[in-house]
Design a protein around this motif. Structure first.
Motif, mmCIF file in Angstrom:
data_model
loop_
_atom_site.group_PDB
_atom_site.id
_atom_site.type_symbol
_atom_site.label_atom_id
_atom_site.label_comp_id
_atom_site.label_asym_id
_atom_site.label_seq_id
_atom_site.Cartn_x
_atom_site.Cartn_y
_atom_site.Cartn_z
ATOM 1 N N GLY A 1 35.549 0.004 -15.908
ATOM 2 C CA GLY A 1 34.927 -1.309 -15.944
ATOM 3 C C GLY A 1 35.923 -2.424 -16.224
ATOM 4 N N TYR B 1 36.338 -6.337 -18.845
ATOM 5 C CA TYR B 1 35.855 -7.057 -20.017
ATOM 6 C C TYR B 1 35.488 -8.493 -19.648
ATOM 7 C CZ TYR B 1 37.880 -3.310 -22.855
ATOM 8 O OH TYR B 1 38.190 -2.096 -23.412
ATOM 9 N N LEU C 1 32.233 -4.886 -22.774
ATOM 10 C CA LEU C 1 32.644 -4.043 -21.652
ATOM 11 C C LEU C 1 31.522 -3.980 -20.617
ATOM 12 C CD1 LEU C 1 34.743 -2.079 -20.449
ATOM 13 C CD2 LEU C 1 33.600 -0.235 -21.730
ATOM 14 N N THR D 1 30.446 -2.247 -16.987
ATOM 15 C CA THR D 1 30.775 -1.139 -16.092
ATOM 16 C C THR D 1 29.853 -1.055 -14.880
ATOM 17 O OG1 THR D 1 29.401 0.382 -17.394
ATOM 18 C CG2 THR D 1 31.734 0.225 -17.990
ATOM 19 N N ASP E 1 34.129 -1.024 -28.313
ATOM 20 C CA ASP E 1 33.729 -2.104 -27.403
ATOM 21 C C ASP E 1 32.262 -1.917 -27.036
ATOM 22 O OD1 ASP E 1 36.239 -3.540 -26.985
ATOM 23 O OD2 ASP E 1 36.917 -1.734 -25.964
ATOM 24 N N HIS E 2 31.450 -2.884 -27.376
ATOM 25 C CA HIS E 2 30.032 -2.807 -27.032
ATOM 26 C C HIS E 2 29.845 -3.130 -25.552
ATOM 27 C CE1 HIS E 2 28.065 -2.122 -30.931
ATOM 28 N NE2 HIS E 2 29.187 -2.627 -31.417
ATOM 29 N N ARG E 3 28.960 -2.398 -24.914
ATOM 30 C CA ARG E 3 28.725 -2.545 -23.475
ATOM 31 C C ARG E 3 27.615 -3.548 -23.202
ATOM 32 N NH1 ARG E 3 30.461 2.311 -20.274
ATOM 33 N NH2 ARG E 3 31.784 3.538 -21.657
ATOM 34 N N SER F 1 25.009 -4.719 -20.006
ATOM 35 C CA SER F 1 24.463 -4.425 -18.680
ATOM 36 C C SER F 1 24.070 -5.732 -18.003
ATOM 37 C CB SER F 1 23.234 -3.516 -18.803
ATOM 38 O OG SER F 1 22.668 -3.261 -17.528
#
Length: 253
Positions: free
Chosen positions: A182, A184, A203, A205, A234-236, A238
């Motif tokens: 992914g 940032y 993050l 992805t 690192d928090h993702r 969506s």
């Protein structure tokens, strides 16, 4: 370099400070907005000192030149015939080049290169200082615009996980992920100036990686992790929608 040249350097430096603060918002690339009056005052002071230095030297040069013209030189040698004059070498004028460059080349704000190596903002012990999302959310059907700094702090510290399922709007610049998964969305946060900047980032992805350093506004949701939220590096995020935006006047948070 004589005193007149030194005065010119001071005037140019002062003019550069004034042009960055009063004529534009360029100073925001380097310091916080609160420093504007101090930079402007420093610019005025430098210009004033430069003008005074030039005026004093010109006034002193007048009588000195007249006295030199009245007194004949019986030695047959000029003032600089043996290299004993008080003028600096002509190469000293090259010192003006960095000053002039300030007007021609404006260093940009810190971006992806800095964010890739900058320290990640550390989690805090509690989220007590944050507003209650339920009370402050507004229209639940609309995404709430949130600074990356606030989003990361909530994701790291809110043990009740009140971000879960809420649509948030974030704005930041693109930083490639050196580990390959992914990319940032990041924003730099500074306490005083660009030298102490730390990075807040999420993050992503589930979307193709845009060009590095481009600015984007993204709507989406926090990907709720398993386990202790403070153990997540690192928090993702969506993404539901994203749109490219212009660089903001103030690139920092």
């Amino acid at each position: 370099m004589n005193r007149i040249a030194q005065g010119i350097v001071l005037v140019l430096l002062g003019a550069a400070a004034l042009s960055c603060t009063l004529a534009s918002d360029l100073y925001l690339n380097y310091v916080q907005a609160a420093f504007r009056p101090f930079l402007a005052a420093a610019g005025v002071l430098l210009v004033a000192l430069g003008v005074i230095a030039i005026a004093v030297d010109l006034r002193a040069a007048g009588p000195a030149a007249a006295d030199a013209a009245e007194e004949p030189d019986h030695s047959g040698h000029g003032a600089d015939s043996h290299g004993h004059g008080h003028r600096a070498p002509g190469v000293a004028w090259l010192l003006l080049l960095p000053v002039v460059a300030v007007f021609v080349v404006s260093p940009p704000a810190l971006g992806a290169y800095t964010a890739a190596g900058a320290a990640t903002a550390p989690p805090r012990d509690s989220a007590a200082a944050l507003d209650d999302l339920d009370e402050d959310w507004g229209d639940p059907s609309e995404p709430r615009e949130m600074e990356l700094q606030e989003f990361v702090m909530r994701a790291w510290t809110d043990q009740e996980r009140t971000l879960a399922g809420r649509t948030v709007r974030l704005t930041g610049f693109v930083v490639p992920n050196p580990e390959g998964e992914g990319w940032y969305l990041a924003r730099l946060q500074m306490a005083c100036c660009a030298a102490d900047a730390i990075v807040n980032r999420v993050l992503i992805t589930d979307q193709p990686e845009p060009p590095k350093d481009s600015w984007w506004q993204v709507d989406g949701t926090w990907v709720e992790p398993e386990g202790d939220i403070q153990d997540i590096r690192d928090h993702r995020f969506s993404v539901a929608e994203m749109a490219e935006v212009e660089n903001p006047p103030d690139p920092y948070e």
